[in-house]
Design a protein around this motif. Structure first.
Motif, PDB file in Angstrom:
ATOM      1  N   ASP A 264     -11.715   3.709  -0.375  1.00 51.62           N
ATOM      2  CA  ASP A 264     -11.875   4.746   0.648  1.00 51.62           C
ATOM      3  C   ASP A 264     -11.000   4.397   1.838  1.00 51.62           C
ATOM      4  OD1 ASP A 264     -13.667   6.343  -0.748  1.00 51.62           O
ATOM      5  OD2 ASP A 264     -15.360   5.069  -0.187  1.00 51.62           O
ATOM      6  N   ASP A 265     -11.070   3.118   2.251  1.00 47.85           N
ATOM      7  CA  ASP A 265     -10.260   2.638   3.375  1.00 47.85           C
ATOM      8  C   ASP A 265      -9.906   1.192   3.067  1.00 47.85           C
ATOM      9  OD1 ASP A 265      -9.306   1.445   5.702  1.00 47.85           O
ATOM     10  OD2 ASP A 265     -10.543   2.693   7.002  1.00 47.85           O
TER      11      ASP A 265
ATOM     12  N   GLU B 127     -12.103  -2.193   3.861  1.00 48.05           N
ATOM     13  CA  GLU B 127     -12.775  -2.834   2.727  1.00 48.05           C
ATOM     14  C   GLU B 127     -12.295  -4.269   2.519  1.00 48.05           C
ATOM     15  OE1 GLU B 127     -12.960  -0.148  -0.771  1.00 48.05           O
ATOM     16  OE2 GLU B 127     -12.977   1.481   0.705  1.00 48.05           O
ATOM     17  N   VAL B 128     -10.994  -4.483   2.659  1.00 44.63           N
ATOM     18  CA  VAL B 128     -10.461  -5.843   2.517  1.00 44.63           C
ATOM     19  C   VAL B 128     -10.991  -6.727   3.651  1.00 44.63           C
ATOM     20  CG1 VAL B 128      -8.343  -7.216   2.640  1.00 44.63           C
ATOM     21  CG2 VAL B 128      -8.427  -5.178   1.188  1.00 44.63           C
ATOM     22  N   GLY B 129     -11.001  -6.199   4.872  1.00 40.89           N
ATOM     23  CA  GLY B 129     -11.506  -6.956   6.014  1.00 40.89           C
ATOM     24  C   GLY B 129     -12.974  -7.316   5.851  1.00 40.89           C
ATOM     25  N   ALA B 130     -13.772  -6.354   5.386  1.00 40.31           N
ATOM     26  CA  ALA B 130     -15.208  -6.596   5.210  1.00 40.31           C
ATOM     27  C   ALA B 130     -15.454  -7.637   4.117  1.00 40.31           C
ATOM     28  CB  ALA B 130     -15.920  -5.287   4.877  1.00 40.31           C
ATOM     29  N   PHE B 131     -14.700  -7.536   3.024  1.00 38.82           N
ATOM     30  CA  PHE B 131     -14.848  -8.496   1.928  1.00 38.82           C
ATOM     31  C   PHE B 131     -14.521  -9.910   2.401  1.00 38.82           C
ATOM     32  CE2 PHE B 131     -12.762 -11.082  -1.320  1.00 38.82           C
ATOM     33  CZ  PHE B 131     -13.742 -11.134  -2.300  1.00 38.82           C
ATOM     34  N   LEU B 132     -13.387 -10.051   3.073  1.00 37.64           N
ATOM     35  CA  LEU B 132     -12.966 -11.392   3.505  1.00 37.64           C
ATOM     36  C   LEU B 132     -13.961 -11.971   4.512  1.00 37.64           C
ATOM     37  CD1 LEU B 132      -9.090 -10.893   3.802  1.00 37.64           C
ATOM     38  CD2 LEU B 132     -10.345 -12.123   2.004  1.00 37.64           C
ATOM     39  N   ALA B 133     -14.440 -11.128   5.429  1.00 36.25           N
ATOM     40  CA  ALA B 133     -15.407 -11.606   6.419  1.00 36.25           C
ATOM     41  C   ALA B 133     -16.677 -12.092   5.732  1.00 36.25           C
ATOM     42  CB  ALA B 133     -15.719 -10.491   7.423  1.00 36.25           C
ATOM     43  N   LEU B 134     -17.115 -11.368   4.700  1.00 36.51           N
ATOM     44  CA  LEU B 134     -18.319 -11.736   3.956  1.00 36.51           C
ATOM     45  C   LEU B 134     -18.142 -13.068   3.236  1.00 36.51           C
ATOM     46  CD1 LEU B 134     -20.875  -9.919   3.677  1.00 36.51           C
ATOM     47  CD2 LEU B 134     -20.068  -9.350   1.381  1.00 36.51           C
TER      48      LEU B 134
ATOM     49  N   GLY C  79      -4.173 -10.261   0.082  1.00 32.43           N
ATOM     50  CA  GLY C  79      -3.867 -10.169  -1.346  1.00 32.43           C
ATOM     51  C   GLY C  79      -2.937  -9.021  -1.685  1.00 32.43           C
ATOM     52  N   ILE C  80      -1.745  -9.061  -1.116  1.00 32.56           N
ATOM     53  CA  ILE C  80      -0.756  -8.018  -1.382  1.00 32.56           C
ATOM     54  C   ILE C  80      -0.480  -7.946  -2.889  1.00 32.56           C
ATOM     55  CG2 ILE C  80       1.655  -7.315  -0.956  1.00 32.56           C
ATOM     56  CD1 ILE C  80      -0.373  -7.099   1.479  1.00 32.56           C
ATOM     57  N   GLY C  81      -0.601  -6.738  -3.449  1.00 34.69           N
ATOM     58  CA  GLY C  81      -0.312  -6.536  -4.874  1.00 34.69           C
ATOM     59  C   GLY C  81      -1.462  -6.813  -5.820  1.00 34.69           C
ATOM     60  N   PHE C  82      -2.596  -7.243  -5.305  1.00 36.50           N
ATOM     61  CA  PHE C  82      -3.732  -7.594  -6.169  1.00 36.50           C
ATOM     62  C   PHE C  82      -4.743  -6.448  -6.199  1.00 36.50           C
ATOM     63  CE2 PHE C  82      -1.829 -11.704  -5.627  1.00 36.50           C
ATOM     64  CZ  PHE C  82      -2.168 -12.417  -6.763  1.00 36.50           C
ATOM     65  N   GLY C  83      -4.525  -5.481  -7.104  1.00 38.05           N
ATOM     66  CA  GLY C  83      -5.393  -4.318  -7.179  1.00 38.05           C
ATOM     67  C   GLY C  83      -5.104  -3.381  -6.029  1.00 38.05           C
ATOM     68  N   LYS C  84      -3.808  -3.134  -5.787  1.00 41.26           N
ATOM     69  CA  LYS C  84      -3.389  -2.282  -4.666  1.00 41.26           C
ATOM     70  C   LYS C  84      -2.147  -1.481  -5.049  1.00 41.26           C
ATOM     71  CE  LYS C  84      -5.556  -5.586  -1.741  1.00 41.26           C
ATOM     72  NZ  LYS C  84      -5.815  -6.915  -2.314  1.00 41.26           N
ATOM     73  N   THR C  85      -2.136  -0.217  -4.638  1.00 39.88           N
ATOM     74  CA  THR C  85      -0.933   0.593  -4.788  1.00 39.88           C
ATOM     75  C   THR C  85       0.041   0.241  -3.670  1.00 39.88           C
ATOM     76  OG1 THR C  85      -1.748   2.325  -3.331  1.00 39.88           O
ATOM     77  CG2 THR C  85      -2.317   2.525  -5.675  1.00 39.88           C
TER      78      THR C  85
ATOM     79  N   GLU D 185       1.001   2.182  -1.342  1.00 37.70           N
ATOM     80  CA  GLU D 185       0.423   2.685  -0.087  1.00 37.70           C
ATOM     81  C   GLU D 185      -0.656   1.758   0.449  1.00 37.70           C
ATOM     82  OE1 GLU D 185       0.853   4.495   2.571  1.00 37.70           O
ATOM     83  OE2 GLU D 185       2.754   4.931   1.595  1.00 37.70           O
ATOM     84  N   HIS D 186      -1.477   1.196  -0.442  1.00 39.21           N
ATOM     85  CA  HIS D 186      -2.500   0.230   0.001  1.00 39.21           C
ATOM     86  C   HIS D 186      -1.828  -0.986   0.641  1.00 39.21           C
ATOM     87  CE1 HIS D 186      -5.199   1.978  -3.412  1.00 39.21           C
ATOM     88  NE2 HIS D 186      -5.500   2.567  -2.275  1.00 39.21           N
ATOM     89  N   ASN D 187      -0.802  -1.514  -0.025  1.00 38.29           N
ATOM     90  CA  ASN D 187      -0.107  -2.691   0.519  1.00 38.29           C
ATOM     91  C   ASN D 187       0.503  -2.388   1.877  1.00 38.29           C
ATOM     92  OD1 ASN D 187      -0.535  -4.434  -1.752  1.00 38.29           O
ATOM     93  ND2 ASN D 187       1.050  -3.311  -2.864  1.00 38.29           N
ATOM     94  N   LEU D 188       1.116  -1.225   1.990  1.00 40.39           N
ATOM     95  CA  LEU D 188       1.754  -0.865   3.265  1.00 40.39           C
ATOM     96  C   LEU D 188       0.719  -0.690   4.368  1.00 40.39           C
ATOM     97  CD1 LEU D 188       4.489   1.604   1.988  1.00 40.39           C
ATOM     98  CD2 LEU D 188       4.838  -0.676   2.957  1.00 40.39           C
ATOM     99  N   ALA D 189      -0.426  -0.112   4.038  1.00 39.03           N
ATOM    100  CA  ALA D 189      -1.482   0.063   5.045  1.00 39.03           C
ATOM    101  C   ALA D 189      -1.956  -1.298   5.555  1.00 39.03           C
ATOM    102  CB  ALA D 189      -2.649   0.857   4.463  1.00 39.03           C
ATOM    103  N   LEU D 190      -2.011  -2.283   4.636  1.00 41.12           N
ATOM    104  CA  LEU D 190      -2.492  -3.621   5.035  1.00 41.12           C
ATOM    105  C   LEU D 190      -1.522  -4.297   5.995  1.00 41.12           C
ATOM    106  CD1 LEU D 190      -3.933  -4.704   1.596  1.00 41.12           C
ATOM    107  CD2 LEU D 190      -5.249  -4.495   3.718  1.00 41.12           C
ATOM    108  N   LEU D 191      -0.248  -3.950   5.926  1.00 39.04           N
ATOM    109  CA  LEU D 191       0.722  -4.497   6.884  1.00 39.04           C
ATOM    110  C   LEU D 191       0.789  -3.632   8.148  1.00 39.04           C
ATOM    111  CD1 LEU D 191       2.829  -6.445   7.824  1.00 39.04           C
ATOM    112  CD2 LEU D 191       4.458  -5.455   6.232  1.00 39.04           C
ATOM    113  N   ARG D 192       0.840  -2.334   7.943  1.00 40.34           N
ATOM    114  CA  ARG D 192       0.904  -1.408   9.085  1.00 40.34           C
ATOM    115  C   ARG D 192      -0.290  -1.628  10.014  1.00 40.34           C
ATOM    116  NH1 ARG D 192       0.776   3.393   6.164  1.00 40.34           N
ATOM    117  NH2 ARG D 192       2.978   3.129   5.670  1.00 40.34           N
ATOM    118  N   ARG D 193      -1.461  -1.824   9.422  1.00 44.97           N
ATOM    119  CA  ARG D 193      -2.705  -1.941  10.202  1.00 44.97           C
ATOM    120  C   ARG D 193      -3.241  -3.379  10.178  1.00 44.97           C
ATOM    121  NH1 ARG D 193      -6.233   2.274   7.175  1.00 44.97           N
ATOM    122  NH2 ARG D 193      -7.805   1.524   8.627  1.00 44.97           N
ATOM    123  N   GLN D 194      -2.336  -4.348  10.138  1.00 42.91           N
ATOM    124  CA  GLN D 194      -2.749  -5.745  10.062  1.00 42.91           C
ATOM    125  C   GLN D 194      -3.604  -6.147  11.270  1.00 42.91           C
ATOM    126  OE1 GLN D 194      -0.048  -8.827   8.058  1.00 42.91           O
ATOM    127  NE2 GLN D 194      -0.063  -9.558  10.161  1.00 42.91           N
TER     128      GLN D 194
END
Ligand code: 7PJ
Length: 275
Positions: A156-157, A161-168, A188-194, A196-205
């Motif tokens: 969904d986001d 979701e990645v932030g919440a998982f890592l924090a947990l 985890g760039i490229g690990f179960g990510k399209t 767009e997902h990878n780019l969002a993780l950098l854009r919104r790091q």
């Protein structure tokens, strides 16, 4: 000041650090088989140190999309001789593994860091690091498992979701008595990510950093860079350096890379500009 506490070294992350990748796998996607023997892998370790690697990350199981797991015995046989030799090179030595048996064996040899793409979710993995008094730990996010993770990644986001998982996962370790200074986090760039997902993780790091820090990131030679540039895996050095630099500019403290010399030059320019 940000410190990464590891077995033998307190790594000062005030300046960004380069983690050099050492694959000891016959089937790794970017340099498959090249460092399959321990002697060749050790020579590669020495070369990466000469190029400016400040941490060595040694892995014996390929996690490229579609890869099948290695057996524990096989992974131990690949990784331990290289870890043992690398420990004499004067830099922190990380072992890239998801298997508690490999973690314990590497730590028994004196390894400095456990880097787990599965964030210690295997039974016994949390205990393997928590039973050690001081090893460093990298917790990475992955959706699914390597064999199938790129089939239909969905969020969904992704950043939330990645932030919440890592924090947990970090909270769980801290509850087991692991000090916060021992833990770094990786989206985890490229690990179960399209792409767009990878780019969002950098854009919104910055949003990730609001949840977990310090951050380690690895864009090196990954297929996302191939999708952007149209280049084959051996021709992604410039793209990887660009991504690493953008990650550092957005607050990452460790970059995990194959191409150490090129990354070092870029980070030297970054540091000079920082002043
Ligand atoms: C990563 C990793 C990564 C961390 C691999 C490759 C595929 N560990 N191990 N982060 N990737 N922490 O080397 O490109 O991105 S294996």
């Amino acid at each position: 000041m940000t410190i990464w506490q590891t077995t033998r070294f307190r790594i000062d992350l005030t300046t960004p650090r380069i983690m050099g990748i050492v694959n000891v796998t016959p089937d790794s996607f970017s340099d498959g088989g090249l460092h399959a023997s321990a002697a060749a892998a050790l020579a590669h370790c020495e070369q990466l140190c000469a190029e400016g690697a400040e941490i060595l990350d040694i892995g014996g199981e390929s996690t490229r999309p579609g890869a099948l797991p290695a057996s524990t015995d096989e992974e131990l046989a690949r990784v331990l001789p290289v870890v043992e030799g690398a420990l004499r090179l004067g830099v922190p030595v990380s072992v890239d593994t998801s298997k508690p048996e490999v973690m314990r064996a590497a730590l028994a040899l004196g390894a400095d860091i456990v880097n787990d793409v599965a964030a210690l979710q295997a039974p016994g993995a949390v205990e393997a690091v928590a039973d050690h008094p001081s090893c460093g730990i990298c917790l990475m996010h992955m959706q699914g498992e390597p064999r199938t993770m790129q089939q239909a990644p969905a969020y969904d986001d992704v950043v939330a979701e990645v932030g919440a998982f890592l924090a947990l996962r970090g909270d769980l370790l801290r509850q087991r008595g692991v000090g916060a200074e021992r833990i770094v986090y990786d989206p985890g760039i490229g690990f179960g990510k399209t792409l767009e997902h990878n780019l969002a993780l950098l854009r919104r790091q910055a949003e990730l950093l609001a949840r977990v820090r310090p951050l380690l990131v690895g864009w090196s030679r990954k297929s996302a860079l191939g999708a952007i540039t149209g280049r084959a895996v051996g021709e992604r050095v410039t793209a990887g350096v660009a991504a690493a630099l953008l990650a550092v500019e957005r607050g990452a403290r460790i970059v995990r890379v194959h191409d150490v010399a090129a990354t070092r030059d870029a980070l030297q320019v970054w540091r000079a500009v920082q002043g």
